[in-house]
Write a protein that holds these residues in place. Structure first.
Motif, PDB file in Angstrom:
ATOM      1  N   ILE A  44       0.856  -1.183   0.000  1.00 20.92           N
ATOM      2  CA  ILE A  44       0.000   0.000   0.000  1.00 20.92           C
ATOM      3  C   ILE A  44       0.893   1.233   0.000  1.00 20.92           C
ATOM      4  CG2 ILE A  44      -1.773   1.291   1.250  1.00 20.92           C
ATOM      5  CD1 ILE A  44      -2.587  -1.429   2.539  1.00 20.92           C
ATOM      6  N   ILE A  85       0.753   5.259   0.388  1.00 20.53           N
ATOM      7  CA  ILE A  85      -0.082   6.392   0.783  1.00 20.53           C
ATOM      8  C   ILE A  85       0.725   7.654   0.536  1.00 20.53           C
ATOM      9  CG2 ILE A  85      -1.329   7.542   2.652  1.00 20.53           C
ATOM     10  CD1 ILE A  85      -1.810   4.778   3.889  1.00 20.53           C
ATOM     11  N   THR A  92      -0.799  10.902   0.416  1.00 25.55           N
ATOM     12  CA  THR A  92      -1.619  12.065   0.727  1.00 25.55           C
ATOM     13  C   THR A  92      -1.729  12.226   2.231  1.00 25.55           C
ATOM     14  OG1 THR A  92      -3.783  13.114   0.416  1.00 25.55           O
ATOM     15  CG2 THR A  92      -3.772  10.719   0.658  1.00 25.55           C
ATOM     16  N   GLU A 104      -9.386  12.047   5.220  1.00 27.75           N
ATOM     17  CA  GLU A 104     -10.262  10.923   4.888  1.00 27.75           C
ATOM     18  C   GLU A 104      -9.579   9.902   3.982  1.00 27.75           C
ATOM     19  OE1 GLU A 104     -14.872  10.028   3.660  1.00 27.75           O
ATOM     20  OE2 GLU A 104     -14.078  12.036   3.322  1.00 27.75           O
ATOM     21  N   LYS A 105      -8.804  10.357   3.001  1.00 26.58           N
ATOM     22  CA  LYS A 105      -8.132   9.433   2.085  1.00 26.58           C
ATOM     23  C   LYS A 105      -7.063   8.611   2.808  1.00 26.58           C
ATOM     24  CE  LYS A 105      -8.956  12.198  -2.010  1.00 26.58           C
ATOM     25  NZ  LYS A 105      -8.369  13.087  -3.010  1.00 26.58           N
ATOM     26  N   SER A 106      -6.246   9.269   3.622  1.00 26.85           N
ATOM     27  CA  SER A 106      -5.207   8.520   4.341  1.00 26.85           C
ATOM     28  C   SER A 106      -5.820   7.609   5.400  1.00 26.85           C
ATOM     29  CB  SER A 106      -4.175   9.466   4.952  1.00 26.85           C
ATOM     30  OG  SER A 106      -4.769  10.394   5.832  1.00 26.85           O
ATOM     31  N   ASN A 146      -8.731   6.107   5.116  1.00 27.67           N
ATOM     32  CA  ASN A 146      -9.211   4.936   4.377  1.00 27.67           C
ATOM     33  C   ASN A 146      -8.070   4.006   3.987  1.00 27.67           C
ATOM     34  OD1 ASN A 146     -12.041   5.176   4.384  1.00 27.67           O
ATOM     35  ND2 ASN A 146     -11.925   6.778   2.827  1.00 27.67           N
ATOM     36  N   GLY A 147      -6.929   4.575   3.607  1.00 26.66           N
ATOM     37  CA  GLY A 147      -5.765   3.750   3.294  1.00 26.66           C
ATOM     38  C   GLY A 147      -5.310   2.931   4.493  1.00 26.66           C
ATOM     39  N   PHE A 185      -7.810   0.196   5.357  1.00 21.76           N
ATOM     40  CA  PHE A 185      -7.601  -0.935   4.461  1.00 21.76           C
ATOM     41  C   PHE A 185      -6.412  -1.773   4.923  1.00 21.76           C
ATOM     42  CE2 PHE A 185      -5.685  -2.839   0.664  1.00 21.76           C
ATOM     43  CZ  PHE A 185      -6.752  -3.571   0.181  1.00 21.76           C
ATOM     44  N   VAL A 202      -1.742  -1.151  -4.029  1.00 28.38           N
ATOM     45  CA  VAL A 202      -2.768  -0.119  -4.150  1.00 28.38           C
ATOM     46  C   VAL A 202      -2.191   1.207  -3.661  1.00 28.38           C
ATOM     47  CG1 VAL A 202      -4.726  -1.689  -3.962  1.00 28.38           C
ATOM     48  CG2 VAL A 202      -3.775  -0.690  -1.904  1.00 28.38           C
ATOM     49  N   THR A 203      -2.723   2.291  -4.191  1.00 31.82           N
ATOM     50  CA  THR A 203      -2.246   3.619  -3.831  1.00 31.82           C
ATOM     51  C   THR A 203      -3.408   4.487  -3.361  1.00 31.82           C
ATOM     52  OG1 THR A 203      -0.494   3.462  -5.493  1.00 31.82           O
ATOM     53  CG2 THR A 203      -1.010   5.656  -4.665  1.00 31.82           C
ATOM     54  N   PHE A 204      -3.179   5.196  -2.271  1.00 30.78           N
ATOM     55  CA  PHE A 204      -4.142   6.163  -1.753  1.00 30.78           C
ATOM     56  C   PHE A 204      -3.486   7.526  -1.778  1.00 30.78           C
ATOM     57  CE2 PHE A 204      -5.553   2.182  -0.005  1.00 30.78           C
ATOM     58  CZ  PHE A 204      -6.923   2.269   0.008  1.00 30.78           C
TER      59      PHE A 204
END
Length: 106
Positions: free
Chosen positions: A5, A7, A9, A13-15, A17-18, A21, A104-106
């Motif tokens: 993964i 991350i 950002t 909220e985006k981090s 969610n990362g 996950f 995956v990338t966040f």
């Protein structure tokens, strides 16, 4: 499965969610490595009433997840090493991507 993964950002909220996950995947029995890149290196220290990213980073660390942070990105922000994540390089990021079955990338 081996899951990498990235991350990159510090958007709460985006981090969040990362990291949610990452914690979910680790608890589900997958091997998980997280690489923090760019402004993402700041997330271990972020706290928000709704999106408490820092607490998820701690939880991921406590359950045995591997967390790496770009040393160059940390240096540009004058940040010091933390016990939560290993200071790493782009070579380590590349090794993680090569190691992972999925990235995956966040």
């Amino acid at each position: 499965m081996k899951i990498g993964i990235i991350i990159e950002t510090k958007d709460y909220e985006k981090s969040w969610n990362g990291m949610r996950f990452a914690v979910t995947a680790e608890k589900s029995g997958h091997e998980v490595r997280v690489f923090l890149l760019g402004e993402g290196v700041e997330i271990p220290f972020m706290h928000h009433e709704t999106f408490n990213v820092g607490s998820l980073v701690n939880e991921f660390y406590e359950i045995g997840g591997e967390l790496f942070a770009c040393g160059t990105c940390m240096n540009t922000r004058m940040m010091k090493e933390s016990e939560l994540c290993q200071v790493s390089t782009m070579f380590e990021c590349l090794r993680m991507v090569e190691w992972a079955d999925k990235t995956v990338t966040f």
